[in-house]
Design an enzyme around this catalytic site. Structure first.
Site, PDB file in Angstrom:
ATOM      1  N   HIS A 236       0.802  -1.228   0.000  1.00 34.40           N
ATOM      2  CA  HIS A 236       0.000   0.000   0.000  1.00 34.40           C
ATOM      3  C   HIS A 236       0.831   1.273   0.000  1.00 34.40           C
ATOM      4  O   HIS A 236       0.400   2.297  -0.503  1.00 34.40           O
ATOM      5  CB  HIS A 236      -0.990   0.005   1.172  1.00 34.40           C
ATOM      6  CG  HIS A 236      -0.359   0.221   2.505  1.00 34.40           C
ATOM      7  ND1 HIS A 236       0.250  -0.793   3.212  1.00 34.40           N
ATOM      8  CD2 HIS A 236      -0.220   1.335   3.249  1.00 34.40           C
ATOM      9  CE1 HIS A 236       0.714  -0.326   4.336  1.00 34.40           C
ATOM     10  NE2 HIS A 236       0.447   0.971   4.396  1.00 34.40           N
ATOM     11  N   ASP A 237       2.039   1.231   0.546  1.00 35.82           N
ATOM     12  CA  ASP A 237       2.901   2.413   0.602  1.00 35.82           C
ATOM     13  C   ASP A 237       4.042   2.372  -0.415  1.00 35.82           C
ATOM     14  O   ASP A 237       5.031   3.095  -0.266  1.00 35.82           O
ATOM     15  CB  ASP A 237       3.485   2.578   2.009  1.00 35.82           C
ATOM     16  CG  ASP A 237       2.575   3.344   2.951  1.00 35.82           C
ATOM     17  OD1 ASP A 237       1.709   4.110   2.463  1.00 35.82           O
ATOM     18  OD2 ASP A 237       2.738   3.193   4.178  1.00 35.82           O
TER      19      ASP A 237
ATOM     20  N   LYS B  42       6.033   5.401  -1.637  1.00 38.34           N
ATOM     21  CA  LYS B  42       7.036   6.081  -0.817  1.00 38.34           C
ATOM     22  C   LYS B  42       8.452   5.879  -1.346  1.00 38.34           C
ATOM     23  O   LYS B  42       9.351   6.632  -0.969  1.00 38.34           O
ATOM     24  CB  LYS B  42       6.944   5.632   0.635  1.00 38.34           C
ATOM     25  CG  LYS B  42       5.734   6.211   1.340  1.00 38.34           C
ATOM     26  CD  LYS B  42       5.716   5.831   2.807  1.00 38.34           C
ATOM     27  CE  LYS B  42       4.522   6.472   3.506  1.00 38.34           C
ATOM     28  NZ  LYS B  42       4.497   6.086   4.938  1.00 38.34           N
TER      29      LYS B  42
ATOM     30  N   HIS C   3       2.585  10.059  -2.416  1.00 40.54           N
ATOM     31  CA  HIS C   3       2.885   8.627  -2.455  1.00 40.54           C
ATOM     32  C   HIS C   3       1.661   7.782  -2.806  1.00 40.54           C
ATOM     33  O   HIS C   3       1.798   6.742  -3.431  1.00 40.54           O
ATOM     34  CB  HIS C   3       3.517   8.143  -1.137  1.00 40.54           C
ATOM     35  CG  HIS C   3       2.549   7.797  -0.058  1.00 40.54           C
ATOM     36  ND1 HIS C   3       2.013   8.742   0.797  1.00 40.54           N
ATOM     37  CD2 HIS C   3       2.028   6.612   0.309  1.00 40.54           C
ATOM     38  CE1 HIS C   3       1.198   8.139   1.641  1.00 40.54           C
ATOM     39  NE2 HIS C   3       1.181   6.847   1.374  1.00 40.54           N
TER      40      HIS C   3
ATOM     41  N   HIS D 230      -5.947   4.461   0.463  1.00 43.74           N
ATOM     42  CA  HIS D 230      -5.790   4.157   1.890  1.00 43.74           C
ATOM     43  C   HIS D 230      -5.673   5.397   2.777  1.00 43.74           C
ATOM     44  O   HIS D 230      -5.768   5.286   3.997  1.00 43.74           O
ATOM     45  CB  HIS D 230      -4.624   3.184   2.138  1.00 43.74           C
ATOM     46  CG  HIS D 230      -3.254   3.761   1.980  1.00 43.74           C
ATOM     47  ND1 HIS D 230      -2.665   3.972   0.750  1.00 43.74           N
ATOM     48  CD2 HIS D 230      -2.354   4.157   2.899  1.00 43.74           C
ATOM     49  CE1 HIS D 230      -1.458   4.478   0.934  1.00 43.74           C
ATOM     50  NE2 HIS D 230      -1.235   4.592   2.231  1.00 43.74           N
ATOM     51  N   HIS D 231      -5.547   6.584   2.185  1.00 41.80           N
ATOM     52  CA  HIS D 231      -5.558   7.823   2.971  1.00 41.80           C
ATOM     53  C   HIS D 231      -6.834   8.637   2.756  1.00 41.80           C
ATOM     54  O   HIS D 231      -6.931   9.773   3.229  1.00 41.80           O
ATOM     55  CB  HIS D 231      -4.329   8.682   2.667  1.00 41.80           C
ATOM     56  CG  HIS D 231      -3.090   8.166   3.302  1.00 41.80           C
ATOM     57  ND1 HIS D 231      -2.892   8.179   4.667  1.00 41.80           N
ATOM     58  CD2 HIS D 231      -1.986   7.588   2.774  1.00 41.80           C
ATOM     59  CE1 HIS D 231      -1.718   7.650   4.941  1.00 41.80           C
ATOM     60  NE2 HIS D 231      -1.145   7.277   3.810  1.00 41.80           N
TER      61      HIS D 231
ATOM     62  N   ASP E 219      -3.341  -0.384   8.958  1.00 41.09           N
ATOM     63  CA  ASP E 219      -2.127   0.411   8.817  1.00 41.09           C
ATOM     64  C   ASP E 219      -1.975   1.397   9.970  1.00 41.09           C
ATOM     65  O   ASP E 219      -0.897   1.530  10.552  1.00 41.09           O
ATOM     66  CB  ASP E 219      -2.142   1.145   7.472  1.00 41.09           C
ATOM     67  CG  ASP E 219      -0.884   1.957   7.220  1.00 41.09           C
ATOM     68  OD1 ASP E 219       0.225   1.449   7.493  1.00 41.09           O
ATOM     69  OD2 ASP E 219      -1.005   3.096   6.747  1.00 41.09           O
TER      70      ASP E 219
END
Length: 161
Positions: free
Chosen positions: A22-23, A26, A51, A77-78, A106
């Site tokens: 998911h990240d 980054k 990201h 996801h954010h 998370d």
């Protein structure tokens, strides 16, 4: 969490694997921002927020279900239940369920783990944060499921540190 929320075992496994990246966006964020031991300034925060979109772009090269799911999770996801998240300001069920699930997992993991900018929170404090933000940041139904089954999630966390 996916299974408890009604997903099939197959779909829950898909979320489990897809959420692991998911990240991934980054990798395109400068280390000076990722490792900053204090609050990010507005410009740094803007760079960090990229990201989500970058991760989605990185994972959108394939039409395979795994990569499509991973791209949605990376992108969303954010996002926040109340629409105040990023990158698109999605709200409620417009946010993919796999991303809503990943968001809770998370945040719980992040809060209960050491970070360069913050010490570990207690499980109780992290759960209270999730409870307080149900309906604002997080899907309230998923928060209820998470909190009601906390012992199971702590077992998973202890088994897979």
């Amino acid at each position: 969490l996916a299974t408890l929320a009604g997903s099939s075992e197959e779909d829950a496994d898909l979320v489990s694997v897809a959420s692991a990246v998911h990240d991934i966006g980054k990798v395109a964020i400068p280390d000076v921002i990722l490792n900053k031991p204090s609050a990010l300034d507005p410009g740094e925060l803007e760079v960090m927020r990229r990201h989500a979109g970058l991760g989605s772009e990185m994972l959108s090269f394939s039409k395979r279900e795994l990569f499509s799911c991973a791209a949605r999770i990376a992108s969303e996801h954010h996002e926040r239940w109340d629409g105040s998240g990023y990158p698109r300001g999605l709200a409620g069920e417009a946010i993919d369920q796999s991303a809503r699930i990943t968001s809770i997992a998370d945040v719980f993991d992040a809060l209960t783990s050491d970070r360069v900018y913050r010490q570990t929170w207690s499980v109780e404090k992290a759960v209270e944060y999730i409870r307080e933000n149900a309906g604002r940041i997080f899907d309230p139904a998923l928060c209820d499921i998470f909190i009601s089954n906390l012992d199971s999630f702590l077992e998973i966390r202890n088994r897979l540190p």
